[in-house]
Scaffold this active site. Structure first.
Site, PDB file in Angstrom:
ATOM      1  N   LYS A   1     -30.046  45.628   1.464  1.00 41.30           N
ATOM      2  CA  LYS A   1     -30.616  46.813   0.816  1.00 41.30           C
ATOM      3  C   LYS A   1     -31.646  47.482   1.726  1.00 41.30           C
ATOM      4  CE  LYS A   1     -31.331  46.544  -3.515  1.00 41.30           C
ATOM      5  NZ  LYS A   1     -31.602  46.615  -4.914  1.00 41.30           N
TER       6      LYS A   1
ATOM      7  N   ARG B   1     -38.084  45.013  -5.188  1.00 40.34           N
ATOM      8  CA  ARG B   1     -36.680  44.595  -5.347  1.00 40.34           C
ATOM      9  C   ARG B   1     -36.296  43.599  -4.281  1.00 40.34           C
ATOM     10  NH1 ARG B   1     -33.652  48.782  -8.132  1.00 40.34           N
ATOM     11  NH2 ARG B   1     -35.016  50.538  -8.552  1.00 40.34           N
TER      12      ARG B   1
ATOM     13  N   GLY C   1     -27.325  40.419  -9.300  1.00 38.11           N
ATOM     14  CA  GLY C   1     -27.989  39.896 -10.493  1.00 38.11           C
ATOM     15  C   GLY C   1     -28.596  38.520 -10.323  1.00 38.11           C
TER      16      GLY C   1
ATOM     17  N   MET D   1     -31.106  37.575  -8.176  1.00 40.30           N
ATOM     18  CA  MET D   1     -32.540  37.506  -7.876  1.00 40.30           C
ATOM     19  C   MET D   1     -33.295  38.591  -8.636  1.00 40.30           C
ATOM     20  SD  MET D   1     -32.540  36.320  -3.948  1.00 40.30           S
ATOM     21  CE  MET D   1     -31.606  37.709  -3.420  1.00 40.30           C
TER      22      MET D   1
ATOM     23  N   ARG E   1     -24.305  50.789   0.329  1.00 41.68           N
ATOM     24  CA  ARG E   1     -23.784  49.675   1.121  1.00 41.68           C
ATOM     25  C   ARG E   1     -22.286  49.862   1.250  1.00 41.68           C
ATOM     26  NH1 ARG E   1     -24.636  45.495  -3.873  1.00 41.68           N
ATOM     27  NH2 ARG E   1     -23.214  46.653  -5.180  1.00 41.68           N
TER      28      ARG E   1
ATOM     29  N   HIS F   1     -12.658  21.738 -12.194  1.00 39.38           N
ATOM     30  CA  HIS F   1     -11.417  20.973 -12.012  1.00 39.38           C
ATOM     31  C   HIS F   1     -10.212  21.896 -12.129  1.00 39.38           C
ATOM     32  CE1 HIS F   1      -8.051  18.501 -13.548  1.00 39.38           C
ATOM     33  NE2 HIS F   1      -8.476  17.657 -12.633  1.00 39.38           N
TER      34      HIS F   1
ATOM     35  N   SER G   1       2.484  18.021  17.779  1.00 40.58           N
ATOM     36  CA  SER G   1       2.237  18.859  16.618  1.00 40.58           C
ATOM     37  C   SER G   1       1.224  18.134  15.748  1.00 40.58           C
ATOM     38  CB  SER G   1       3.533  19.112  15.851  1.00 40.58           C
ATOM     39  OG  SER G   1       3.245  19.879  14.715  1.00 40.58           O
TER      40      SER G   1
ATOM     41  N   CYS H   1       1.256  21.570  12.143  1.00 40.13           N
ATOM     42  CA  CYS H   1       2.218  21.759  11.053  1.00 40.13           C
ATOM     43  C   CYS H   1       1.692  21.236   9.719  1.00 40.13           C
ATOM     44  CB  CYS H   1       3.562  21.132  11.394  1.00 40.13           C
ATOM     45  SG  CYS H   1       3.473  19.351  11.616  1.00 40.13           S
TER      46      CYS H   1
ATOM     47  N   TYR I   1       0.893  27.400  18.799  1.00 41.10           N
ATOM     48  CA  TYR I   1       1.424  27.982  17.557  1.00 41.10           C
ATOM     49  C   TYR I   1       0.867  27.265  16.337  1.00 41.10           C
ATOM     50  CZ  TYR I   1       4.586  23.961  17.228  1.00 41.10           C
ATOM     51  OH  TYR I   1       5.082  22.690  17.119  1.00 41.10           O
TER      52      TYR I   1
HETATM   53  C1  PEP Z   1       0.895  16.118   8.117  1.00 41.24           C
HETATM   54  O1  PEP Z   1       0.580  14.955   7.929  1.00 41.24           O
HETATM   55  O2  PEP Z   1       0.079  17.024   8.349  1.00 41.24           O
HETATM   56  C2  PEP Z   1       2.306  16.523   8.040  1.00 41.24           C
HETATM   57  C3  PEP Z   1       2.673  17.751   8.325  1.00 41.24           C
HETATM   58  O3  PEP Z   1       3.184  15.604   7.592  1.00 41.24           O
HETATM   59  P1  PEP Z   1       3.402  15.256   6.051  1.00 41.24           P
HETATM   60  O4  PEP Z   1       2.603  16.233   5.262  1.00 41.24           O
HETATM   61  O5  PEP Z   1       4.842  15.351   5.815  1.00 41.24           O
HETATM   62  O6  PEP Z   1       2.858  13.861   6.011  1.00 41.24           O
END
Ligand code: PEP
Ligand code: MG
Length: 910
Positions: free
Chosen positions: A29, A98, A107, A109, A351, A467, A794, A862, A882
């Site tokens: 502000k 302010r 809201g 503070m 802002r 949850h 990977s 992965c 990648y």
């Molecule tokens: C992992 O463990 O990140 C993975 C890609 O293999 P999975 O989830 O199949 O155990």
């Protein structure tokens, strides 16, 4: 001794000294008020006390040296500018105090208005105001006494912790005596009486009189704003919004202007574009003869901003001019608060405005068209979370149904279905093909099955980290939490909202993005952004502004990013969809599903094989099936790399559960049936039972223990690749070994695999790489050794997180993560976003040591983190080649990989 010169720390900045880039020091502000002031816009004069002063105060419990004097000097300068003294009995200067932190905390503070009023200056204020339209404002006296009672109320509540209800009761009492519900019916005498009553309440709770000394009022109000940084609600808000706890708030001391001085006064808010859709135009609300807090309190209805043109053309034209100027200057959508005091326009705040996901894309595209920003900046201004939101189904626009409640949009999407109150009923109705919405006060781990079965989850309690919210997000399920207008009665199987009763089986609809709850069925529409990614909407032809903007920004992200984006897919259909969504190969093809369904029986034969011949038979029967699977995938991914992971999970996952099998055997024995086969199976299941299967016989361990299993898979992969290539295609298989912890494991598999590959591939021209997952901490720590035997790594960050933290990925999210989030131990689940300090460090070590041992080692990820926005930035920074993620996350990863290049500040564009 040489005289020591102490350079005094600068804690107070006049608006003329700041600018918009000083948000860390002056808060949002303060920095923007200074910026508007520098632009020559009509900002009421004032000054800002820095966040540094706040931090110093919070650290020691008292104002830092020099602060009081600096405030005095700035106050005197302000008094000179205004030609009035703070609280002067004849012609008082009044100020507002302010809060204003770096990040907006709406809201959370404190604010105190009308500081400087006391028993004497209230009379001076009335004199000042006496030019007001008496009829409409209820007179200058009325205005002055109303301002004074507001000060005592706000000051009492926020500075001295007097319970707010006491003031409200006193106000109600005066209204009741007068026979009205409307504050505006109270006259000056009523309000004077109310001031007396308020002063008594104040004295009763604080043991002292309401402070009459203006400077004391100011100092105490400043202190209260500092303290409000650590108020419970502010602490909780910061934790939930992931705002750092140590920023502190600035305090803005601004000369008061009044929108409640008559019909030629008023107050309003405005946006320079529609923050909902991004459409150009003027959006805002105006309330004549009112102060900002009246708008918030909703005592009277606002009118659309356009009507100001009829009420006060001069101010309206000036406002429009300022809005255009602010947009040009900030190069973004701005939101604005303003007040008109007797025909004079004042800018109280501006802002860069919050906006919906759709508006973010549309506005970024428009601003590029208008030449205000370039495409890099447009890319920086949107993010993957917004794109992900746009890929969920949504309610039809203009459905015209009014919401009955608003909770917290805890997990995005739109869902409609029959109300159920128990997990069991949710499962039962879902099994009959019904869409259901599970409604609870709050959920707990026992509700898990119901949550899986339901279309959406609605709770009357709990926030973004409850949850229900955490688990729903994990499942990708629509959830509205904390809709506290709902009175949920589970035993009676009903809830009430706004006087309406909703029974089990009635229809409700929930919007997990906005948090809105509707009775009845609201039509759900597919996402047009998904239609575009699917190739069903041509971005060059459509008149859908959102699709055009998404296309343009995605194209730029692709041209900018360094990271490649692959997908996790293990069916031809998933591979094909991911390719349409822009995947550049498969980073993880899990082979385990290929052992399920009607192939279970073959797997059982494999597991139960008593002799080499029986086992070889089973493997020989599996081989052509596997080969067919791979052929389909290689075809879909023609010309692109496909990483196939050899079988990973413990084998008992392919067998019936122990308890069920034991019961079946016992029942069959009782009936005198032939149970030899079941008994053998039961014995095998017992033999294979593990207390901790995720740490047991799985992954490479399985391949080394069951002769021929990996060999069959390697052969199937190589044969499929050769077949596709000989048919004119181009298959680029990469064989990946799971759960390796030691180079010797990989070497053993490699020797056998290379032999098979050489034999199958022959002169077909097919090239097969062999690499490994890095998902056991030991593998990360010995990556230099492992790289000797791997052409690629990977990172399996799911297992790496599980084993790095030592918690079971299948159990803990529902069991205790919600509590960890609530306590702020996690800002976000480490299964959702990579824990850069711990698990991320393992990734960094393995990357560096792997590449050092084998330059040119291909590196990817992965685990689920491959599609998480913040994690993508981390993987970019670490230098992976990648990321690989589920098909739906591919566009998000493409966008964030582009953003990682253009933004040095991470994916958070808060
Ligand atoms: C992992 O463990 O990140 C993975 C890609 O293999 P999975 O989830 O199949 O155990
Ligand atoms: Mg794994």
């Amino acid at each position: 001794m040489a005289a020591q010169q102490t350079v005094e720390h600068k804690y107070v900045y006049d608006f003329a000294e700041g600018n918009k880039d000083l948000k860390d020091l002056l808060g949002g502000k303060g920095a923007n008020l200074a910026e508007m002031n520098n632009l020559g816009l009509p900002v009421p004069p004032g000054f800002t006390i820095t966040t540094e002063a706040c931090k110093a105060y919070l650290a020691t419990g008292s104002e830092p040296d020099g602060l009081a004097d600096q405030i005095e000097a700035h106050l005197q300068a302000l008094e000179r500018t205004m030609g009035r003294r703070l609280g002067d009995p004849d012609d008082p200067l009044l100020v507002s105090v302010r809060s204003g932190a770096k990040f907006s905390m709406p809201g959370m503070m404190e604010t105190v208005l009308n500081v400087g009023l006391n028993d004497r200056s209230v009379v001076g204020l009335a004199r000042q105001a006496s030019g007001a339209d008496q009829a409409a404002s209820g007179g200058a006296d009325r205005f002055a006494w109303d301002s004074y009672r507001r000060l005592i109320q706000m000051f009492g509540k926020t500075v001295c912790e007097v319970p707010g209800e006491e003031f409200e009761h006193a106000l109600d009492e005066v209204k009741r005596a007068k026979g009205t519900h409307n504050d505006l019916d109270l006259d000056a005498d009523d309000l004077r009486g109310l001031v007396d009553a308020y002063k008594k309440i104040f004295a009763k709770h604080t043991g002292r009189e309401f402070p009459q000394e203006p400077r004391e009022q100011l100092d105490l109000a400043i202190r209260a704003v500092f303290d409000s940084w650590n108020a419970d609600r502010a602490v909780l808000y910061r934790r939930q919004e992931r705002i750092p706890a140590d920023l502190g708030t600035a305090v803005n001391v601004v000369s008061m202007v009044f929108g409640n001085l008559g019909p030629d006064s008023g107050t309003g808010v405005a946006f320079t574009r529609d923050p909902g859709s991004g459409a150009q135009g003027i959006y805002g609300d105006y309330l004549a003869n009112a102060q900002g807090e009246d708008v918030v309190a909703g005592i009277r209805n606002t009118v659309p901003l356009q009507q100001l043109e009829q009420l006060d053309k001069k101010s309206y034209d000036e406002l429009l001019g300022i809005m255009a100027r602010l947009e040009q200057h900030y190069k973004d959508l701005c939101d604005i608060e303003f007040t008109i005091e007797r025909g004079k326009l004042w800018m109280l705040q501006t802002r860069v405005g919050k906006r919906t996901a759709a508006a973010a894309f549309v506005i970024a595209g428009q601003l590029v068209d208008e030449g205000l920003i370039d495409l890099d900046e447009a890319l920086h201004r949107v993010n993957g979370a917004q794109l992900a939101q746009l890929m969920f189904p949504r309610f039809q626009f203009d459905h015209g149904i009014q919401p009955v409640a608003k909770g917290i949009g805890a997990s995005p999407g739109a869902a409609s279905g029959k109300v159920v109150f128990t997990s069991a009923r949710a499962v039962e109705l879902a099994a009959q093909g019904e869409s259901v919405i599970l409604v609870r006060r709050e959920t707990n781990p026992d509700d898990l099955n119901g949550m899986i079965a339901a279309q959406g989850i609605l709770t009357s309690r709990g926030g973004k980290t409850s949850h229900a919210a955490v688990v729903a997000r994990g499942m990708g399920k629509t959830c509205v939490s904390g809709a506290d207008e709902l009175d949920v009665n589970v035993p009676a199987k009903r809830f009430t909202v706004g006087g309406q009763v909703v029974d089990e089986g009635d229809l409700v609809s929930i919007d997990g993005t906005t948090g809105l709850v509707y009775l009845g069925e609201v039509p759900v529409m597919p996402s047009e952004v998904v239609q575009y990614f699917e190739g069903e909407l041509d971005p060059e032809r459509t008149d859908d502004a959102l699709v055009r903007a998404v296309h343009r920004i995605m194209t730029h992200a692709d041209a900018t990013r360094r990271l490649r984006v692959r997908t996790n897919a293990d069916t031809g259909a998933d591979a094909a969809r991911a390719r349409r969504f822009g995947a550049e190969g498969i980073g993880l093809c899990r082979t385990e599903h290929m052992f399920l369904g009607d192939r279970r029986e073959l797997v059982e034969r494999l597991i139960l094989a008593g002799t080499d011949a029986e086992r070889e038979d089973a493997l020989a029967a599996l081989l052509p099936l596997q080969r067919a699977d791979f052929i389909e995938i290689f075809r879909e991914m023609d010309g692109l790399p496909v990483t196939v992971r050899l079988i990973d999970p413990p084998l008992h996952e392919f067998l019936p559960p122990l308890e069920q099998l034991a019961v079946n055997v016992a029942v069959a024995q009782e009936r005198g049936e032939d149970v030899a086969k079941e008994e053998a199976l039961l014995a095998a299941v017992r033999r294979m039972h593990e207390e901790n299967p995720m740490l047991g016989l799985r992954g490479v361990r399985l391949g080394l223990v069951i002769p021929g299993l990996f060999a069959m898979q390697v052969r199937a992969i190589a044969e499929a690749a050769v077949e596709v290539t000989r048919a004119g295609g181009s298959a680029c298989p990469e064989i990946m070994v799971p759960l390796v912890g030691a180079v010797q494991e990989l070497e053993t598999v490699r020797v056998e695999a290379e032999k098979i590959i050489a034999e199958v591939v022959g002169d077909s021209g097919v090239e097969v790489l062999i690499g490994t997952m890095i998902e056991v901490p030991r593998a990360a720590l010995t990556a230099g050794q492992i790289a000797e035997a791997a052409e690629f790594f990977s990172f399996g960050t799911n297992d790496l997180t599980q084993m790095g933290w030592g918690f079971s990925r299948d159990d803990v999210e529902g069991a205790f993560f919600w509590r960890y989030l609530e306590l702020g131990i996690f800002g976000i689940s480490p299964f959702e976003s990579i824990d850069t300090d711990g698990v991320g460090r393992l990734v960094r070590i393995a990357t560096e040591e792997g590449r050092a041992a084998r330059p040119g080692l291909k590196l990817g990820v992965c685990g689920e983190h491959g599609g998480d926005p913040d994690s993508v930035h981390f993987f970019h920074e670490v230098g992976l080649d990648y990321v690989s993620c589920s098909p739906f996350r591919v566009p998000v990863a493409r966008l964030e990989a582009g953003r990682a290049v253009v933004s040095s500040t991470g994916s958070d564009s808060r």
